[in-house]
Design a protein around this motif. Sequence first.
Motif, PDB file in Angstrom:
ATOM      1  N   PRO A  14     -22.285  17.939 -37.573  1.00  0.00           N
ATOM      2  CA  PRO A  14     -21.287  18.799 -36.931  1.00  0.00           C
ATOM      3  C   PRO A  14     -21.565  19.014 -35.437  1.00  0.00           C
ATOM      4  O   PRO A  14     -20.639  18.993 -34.628  1.00  0.00           O
ATOM      5  N   LEU A  15     -22.841  19.180 -35.065  1.00  0.00           N
ATOM      6  CA  LEU A  15     -23.177  19.353 -33.649  1.00  0.00           C
ATOM      7  C   LEU A  15     -22.757  18.125 -32.841  1.00  0.00           C
ATOM      8  O   LEU A  15     -22.211  18.249 -31.743  1.00  0.00           O
ATOM      9  N   MET A  16     -22.965  16.954 -33.380  1.00  0.00           N
ATOM     10  CA  MET A  16     -22.548  15.728 -32.684  1.00  0.00           C
ATOM     11  C   MET A  16     -21.033  15.691 -32.495  1.00  0.00           C
ATOM     12  O   MET A  16     -20.548  15.339 -31.422  1.00  0.00           O
ATOM     13  N   PHE A  17     -20.293  16.074 -33.544  1.00  0.00           N
ATOM     14  CA  PHE A  17     -18.832  16.104 -33.419  1.00  0.00           C
ATOM     15  C   PHE A  17     -18.398  17.107 -32.359  1.00  0.00           C
ATOM     16  O   PHE A  17     -17.496  16.836 -31.565  1.00  0.00           O
ATOM     17  N   ALA A  18     -19.028  18.264 -32.340  1.00  0.00           N
ATOM     18  CA  ALA A  18     -18.673  19.289 -31.344  1.00  0.00           C
ATOM     19  C   ALA A  18     -18.913  18.767 -29.933  1.00  0.00           C
ATOM     20  O   ALA A  18     -18.083  18.965 -29.039  1.00  0.00           O
ATOM     21  N   VAL A  19     -20.022  18.067 -29.728  1.00  0.00           N
ATOM     22  CA  VAL A  19     -20.327  17.497 -28.410  1.00  0.00           C
ATOM     23  C   VAL A  19     -19.332  16.396 -28.073  1.00  0.00           C
ATOM     24  O   VAL A  19     -18.776  16.351 -26.977  1.00  0.00           O
ATOM     25  N   MET A  20     -19.074  15.492 -29.022  1.00  0.00           N
ATOM     26  CA  MET A  20     -18.174  14.357 -28.788  1.00  0.00           C
ATOM     27  C   MET A  20     -16.782  14.801 -28.356  1.00  0.00           C
ATOM     28  O   MET A  20     -16.133  14.135 -27.549  1.00  0.00           O
ATOM     29  N   PHE A  21     -16.324  15.931 -28.896  1.00  0.00           N
ATOM     30  CA  PHE A  21     -14.962  16.366 -28.615  1.00  0.00           C
ATOM     31  C   PHE A  21     -14.893  17.552 -27.655  1.00  0.00           C
ATOM     32  O   PHE A  21     -13.864  18.207 -27.555  1.00  0.00           O
ATOM     33  N   GLY A  22     -15.995  17.793 -26.942  1.00  0.00           N
ATOM     34  CA  GLY A  22     -15.999  18.796 -25.879  1.00  0.00           C
ATOM     35  C   GLY A  22     -15.802  20.223 -26.355  1.00  0.00           C
ATOM     36  O   GLY A  22     -15.295  21.051 -25.612  1.00  0.00           O
ATOM     37  N   ARG A  23     -16.218  20.521 -27.560  1.00  0.00           N
ATOM     38  CA  ARG A  23     -16.074  21.875 -28.125  1.00  0.00           C
ATOM     39  C   ARG A  23     -17.307  22.706 -27.752  1.00  0.00           C
ATOM     40  O   ARG A  23     -18.190  22.967 -28.557  1.00  0.00           O
ATOM     41  N   GLN A  24     -17.373  23.115 -26.487  1.00  0.00           N
ATOM     42  CA  GLN A  24     -18.569  23.778 -25.974  1.00  0.00           C
ATOM     43  C   GLN A  24     -18.883  25.090 -26.688  1.00  0.00           C
ATOM     44  O   GLN A  24     -20.057  25.390 -26.940  1.00  0.00           O
ATOM     45  N   ASP A  25     -17.867  25.864 -27.029  1.00  0.00           N
ATOM     46  CA  ASP A  25     -18.116  27.104 -27.771  1.00  0.00           C
ATOM     47  C   ASP A  25     -18.703  26.799 -29.143  1.00  0.00           C
ATOM     48  O   ASP A  25     -19.568  27.527 -29.641  1.00  0.00           O
ATOM     49  N   MET A  26     -18.246  25.719 -29.749  1.00  0.00           N
ATOM     50  CA  MET A  26     -18.776  25.305 -31.049  1.00  0.00           C
ATOM     51  C   MET A  26     -20.223  24.846 -30.904  1.00  0.00           C
ATOM     52  O   MET A  26     -21.068  25.152 -31.760  1.00  0.00           O
ATOM     53  N   VAL A  27     -20.505  24.110 -29.841  1.00  0.00           N
ATOM     54  CA  VAL A  27     -21.885  23.677 -29.581  1.00  0.00           C
ATOM     55  C   VAL A  27     -22.785  24.904 -29.500  1.00  0.00           C
ATOM     56  O   VAL A  27     -23.836  24.963 -30.135  1.00  0.00           O
ATOM     57  N   ARG A  28     -22.352  25.903 -28.725  1.00  0.00           N
ATOM     58  CA  ARG A  28     -23.129  27.142 -28.599  1.00  0.00           C
ATOM     59  C   ARG A  28     -23.368  27.795 -29.963  1.00  0.00           C
ATOM     60  O   ARG A  28     -24.461  28.224 -30.281  1.00  0.00           O
ATOM     61  N   LEU A  29     -22.290  27.913 -30.729  1.00  0.00           N
ATOM     62  CA  LEU A  29     -22.374  28.564 -32.043  1.00  0.00           C
ATOM     63  C   LEU A  29     -23.352  27.822 -32.956  1.00  0.00           C
ATOM     64  O   LEU A  29     -24.234  28.439 -33.568  1.00  0.00           O
ATOM     65  N   LEU A  30     -23.205  26.514 -33.053  1.00  0.00           N
ATOM     66  CA  LEU A  30     -24.073  25.733 -33.936  1.00  0.00           C
ATOM     67  C   LEU A  30     -25.531  25.813 -33.508  1.00  0.00           C
ATOM     68  O   LEU A  30     -26.423  25.992 -34.343  1.00  0.00           O
ATOM     69  N   LEU A  31     -25.768  25.705 -32.201  1.00  0.00           N
ATOM     70  CA  LEU A  31     -27.148  25.806 -31.713  1.00  0.00           C
ATOM     71  C   LEU A  31     -27.722  27.197 -31.964  1.00  0.00           C
ATOM     72  O   LEU A  31     -28.887  27.326 -32.337  1.00  0.00           O
ATOM     73  N   SER A  32     -26.906  28.230 -31.795  1.00  0.00           N
ATOM     74  CA  SER A  32     -27.399  29.597 -32.000  1.00  0.00           C
ATOM     75  C   SER A  32     -27.782  29.861 -33.457  1.00  0.00           C
ATOM     76  O   SER A  32     -28.572  30.751 -33.745  1.00  0.00           O
ATOM     77  N   HIS A  33     -27.232  29.059 -34.364  1.00  0.00           N
ATOM     78  CA  HIS A  33     -27.557  29.202 -35.784  1.00  0.00           C
ATOM     79  C   HIS A  33     -28.602  28.187 -36.250  1.00  0.00           C
ATOM     80  O   HIS A  33     -28.894  28.111 -37.442  1.00  0.00           O
ATOM     81  N   GLY A  34     -29.116  27.399 -35.312  1.00  0.00           N
ATOM     82  CA  GLY A  34     -30.225  26.510 -35.639  1.00  0.00           C
ATOM     83  C   GLY A  34     -29.889  25.050 -35.877  1.00  0.00           C
ATOM     84  O   GLY A  34     -30.720  24.319 -36.427  1.00  0.00           O
ATOM     85  N   ALA A  35     -28.718  24.594 -35.455  1.00  0.00           N
ATOM     86  CA  ALA A  35     -28.411  23.165 -35.590  1.00  0.00           C
ATOM     87  C   ALA A  35     -29.448  22.358 -34.816  1.00  0.00           C
ATOM     88  O   ALA A  35     -29.912  22.770 -33.750  1.00  0.00           O
TER      89      ALA A  35
END
Length: 171
Positions: free
Chosen positions: A117-138
């Motif tokens: 999921p983190l890769m998909f968020a990065v690939m599609f420029g979903r920066q808020d999603m990247v933040r959320l996933l990383l904050s939960h330990g992705a």
Amino acid sequence: MTEMMPAGSFSSEQITALFIDAARLGDTEMLTRFLDAGMVVDAQDSRGYTALIVAAYNGVLPATALLLERGADPDMQDAKGATALSGVAFKGHLAVAELLISANAKLDIPSHLGRTPLMFAVMFGRQDMVRLLLSHGADPNQRDAEGLSVRDIAESHGQSHLFTSDTVIPL
């Protein structure tokens, strides 16, 4: 359509398709009727889609919540190995992602191509999603089937600002 068809004339594939369509449309009343009648909450269609995967992908929060409350497995994978969280990360539905994470969805389940999921968020420029996933330990250090890291994917998609040296910058 159902009024013209005799009871019991639908195949299990057709019933599953109607159930998944109810999820896509966010029809919680119909989903409840299906489930109360004994529908398996994690029933999959020929593509491996479940009602949860489809509801989440389409950003339908009430249907996603209902399915999780009724026992849907947030880690089921479709025929390509994608989970509900994978689709949500791709689409950028933050509230749905938060709901899935609160239901203990695993953050780093790779698709058959090794993409998380983190890769998909990065690939599609979903920066808020990247933040959320990383904050939960992705895990930003996983690599896909081609050997590409999250950093490599970020650089190839013009998202290199997410990183400095070897550290992911929370945005």
